[in-house]
Design an enzyme around this catalytic site. Sequence first.
Site, PDB file in Angstrom:
ATOM      1  N   ASP A 153       0.878  -1.162   0.000  1.00 24.64           N
ATOM      2  CA  ASP A 153       0.000   0.000   0.000  1.00 24.64           C
ATOM      3  C   ASP A 153       0.917   1.213   0.000  1.00 24.64           C
ATOM      4  O   ASP A 153       1.610   1.486   0.993  1.00 24.64           O
ATOM      5  CB  ASP A 153      -0.882  -0.016   1.252  1.00 24.64           C
ATOM      6  CG  ASP A 153      -1.783   1.207   1.371  1.00 24.64           C
ATOM      7  OD1 ASP A 153      -1.626   2.154   0.567  1.00 24.64           O
ATOM      8  OD2 ASP A 153      -2.630   1.227   2.275  1.00 24.64           O
ATOM      9  N   TYR A 181      -8.604  14.842  -8.784  1.00 19.36           N
ATOM     10  CA  TYR A 181      -7.647  13.896  -9.375  1.00 19.36           C
ATOM     11  C   TYR A 181      -6.496  14.648 -10.032  1.00 19.36           C
ATOM     12  O   TYR A 181      -5.315  14.343  -9.809  1.00 19.36           O
ATOM     13  CB  TYR A 181      -8.374  13.021 -10.405  1.00 19.36           C
ATOM     14  CG  TYR A 181      -7.447  12.258 -11.330  1.00 19.36           C
ATOM     15  CD1 TYR A 181      -6.689  11.196 -10.866  1.00 19.36           C
ATOM     16  CD2 TYR A 181      -7.363  12.598 -12.676  1.00 19.36           C
ATOM     17  CE1 TYR A 181      -5.836  10.500 -11.717  1.00 19.36           C
ATOM     18  CE2 TYR A 181      -6.521  11.906 -13.534  1.00 19.36           C
ATOM     19  CZ  TYR A 181      -5.770  10.861 -13.052  1.00 19.36           C
ATOM     20  OH  TYR A 181      -4.924  10.172 -13.901  1.00 19.36           O
ATOM     21  N   THR A 207      -7.857   1.760 -19.838  1.00 19.02           N
ATOM     22  CA  THR A 207      -7.156   0.912 -18.864  1.00 19.02           C
ATOM     23  C   THR A 207      -8.065   0.437 -17.736  1.00 19.02           C
ATOM     24  O   THR A 207      -7.629  -0.326 -16.873  1.00 19.02           O
ATOM     25  CB  THR A 207      -5.979   1.667 -18.245  1.00 19.02           C
ATOM     26  OG1 THR A 207      -6.486   2.821 -17.553  1.00 19.02           O
ATOM     27  CG2 THR A 207      -4.984   2.119 -19.320  1.00 19.02           C
ATOM     28  N   LYS A 216      -2.007  15.221  -9.798  1.00 20.58           N
ATOM     29  CA  LYS A 216      -1.044  15.150 -10.897  1.00 20.58           C
ATOM     30  C   LYS A 216      -0.252  16.459 -11.020  1.00 20.58           C
ATOM     31  O   LYS A 216       0.947  16.427 -11.312  1.00 20.58           O
ATOM     32  CB  LYS A 216      -1.763  14.830 -12.211  1.00 20.58           C
ATOM     33  CG  LYS A 216      -2.473  13.467 -12.204  1.00 20.58           C
ATOM     34  CD  LYS A 216      -1.521  12.322 -11.926  1.00 20.58           C
ATOM     35  CE  LYS A 216      -2.192  10.969 -12.058  1.00 20.58           C
ATOM     36  NZ  LYS A 216      -1.265   9.841 -11.798  1.00 20.58           N
ATOM     37  N   SER A 256       2.051  10.667 -14.672  1.00 20.77           N
ATOM     38  CA  SER A 256       1.188  11.820 -14.479  1.00 20.77           C
ATOM     39  C   SER A 256      -0.003  11.665 -15.431  1.00 20.77           C
ATOM     40  O   SER A 256      -0.635  10.619 -15.467  1.00 20.77           O
ATOM     41  CB  SER A 256       1.974  13.112 -14.733  1.00 20.77           C
ATOM     42  OG  SER A 256       1.171  14.243 -14.505  1.00 20.77           O
ATOM     43  N   ASN A 306       3.426   4.087 -10.763  1.00 23.18           N
ATOM     44  CA  ASN A 306       2.213   3.922 -11.545  1.00 23.18           C
ATOM     45  C   ASN A 306       0.965   3.774 -10.679  1.00 23.18           C
ATOM     46  O   ASN A 306      -0.142   4.019 -11.153  1.00 23.18           O
ATOM     47  CB  ASN A 306       2.359   2.695 -12.459  1.00 23.18           C
ATOM     48  CG  ASN A 306       1.084   2.342 -13.179  1.00 23.18           C
ATOM     49  OD1 ASN A 306       0.573   3.126 -13.974  1.00 23.18           O
ATOM     50  ND2 ASN A 306       0.533   1.170 -12.875  1.00 23.18           N
TER      51      ASN A 306
END
Length: 274
Positions: free
Chosen positions: A55, A147, A182, A151, A133, A82
């Site tokens: 984690d 979100y 994805t 980044k 990113s 990632n």
Amino acid sequence: MSTWFLTGASRGFGAHWAEAILERGDDLAATARNAETLKPLTDRYGDRVHALQLDVTDRAAVDAAVDEAEQRFGGIDVLVNNAGHMLMGAVEEVTPEQARAQMDVNYFGTLWTTRAVLPGMRRRRRGHIMQVSSLGGLIAYPTMGIYQATKWAIEAMSQSLAAEVAAYDIHVTLIEPIMFPTGLAANSPQATSTPTYTHAREALYAESAGFTAGDPAATGQAILALADTPNPPLRVLFGTNGLDVLRTEYAGRLAGLEKWDHISRLAQGNPDQR
């Protein structure tokens, strides 16, 4: 042959990158929140993959995982941060708990792993840190603000880091994916949508219509190419059409700053500098 440390290796980009890394013969420390999801890799590639349950929000666990990988392989050449999730929702719709969890995973998880590999890379005077990113790390869209704030934070931290560690021959690259199927959103917690911000969601859909989805599997060869580049870039887009969007974005920013330069000069307060 290189040794990689890859977070979020069990799905999405991470799964494709793990396969590409191992297929070409490199060693890999692969992490996931559930190590059982990495069993197909260990079954197929044996000792060249070291599966770690991790984690990334647990700083002590991150330090221990990096230390274990370094002991196993003798050092880490390439770190790929990632692991993360994508919280969708207007700023007012996102709960405080969701906002903090988003920052803990995406930003602080990246920070802890980055800090953990740096001592070893500095001692060996080599290394490459790749931060995943987003195009959303360079431009912000409605209903993605929390979100994308994570980044933007990664962007600033990594640009500063690149200047700090260049003296040790450590490279930093920000990977900016544009649009790839994805399953990131489907596997991420989401804010409860309200009618108040329907218009904002519609604006996001209209913006995304200008992009063509890329093939996630193809990014495996791209990340290997980055690792093989002697002088890799600080930033690289994964996917197409992003340059046109960014040209428009940055031209608009400069135009806005120039339009309001009289306020900037007013704020200076020194007549000689106006």
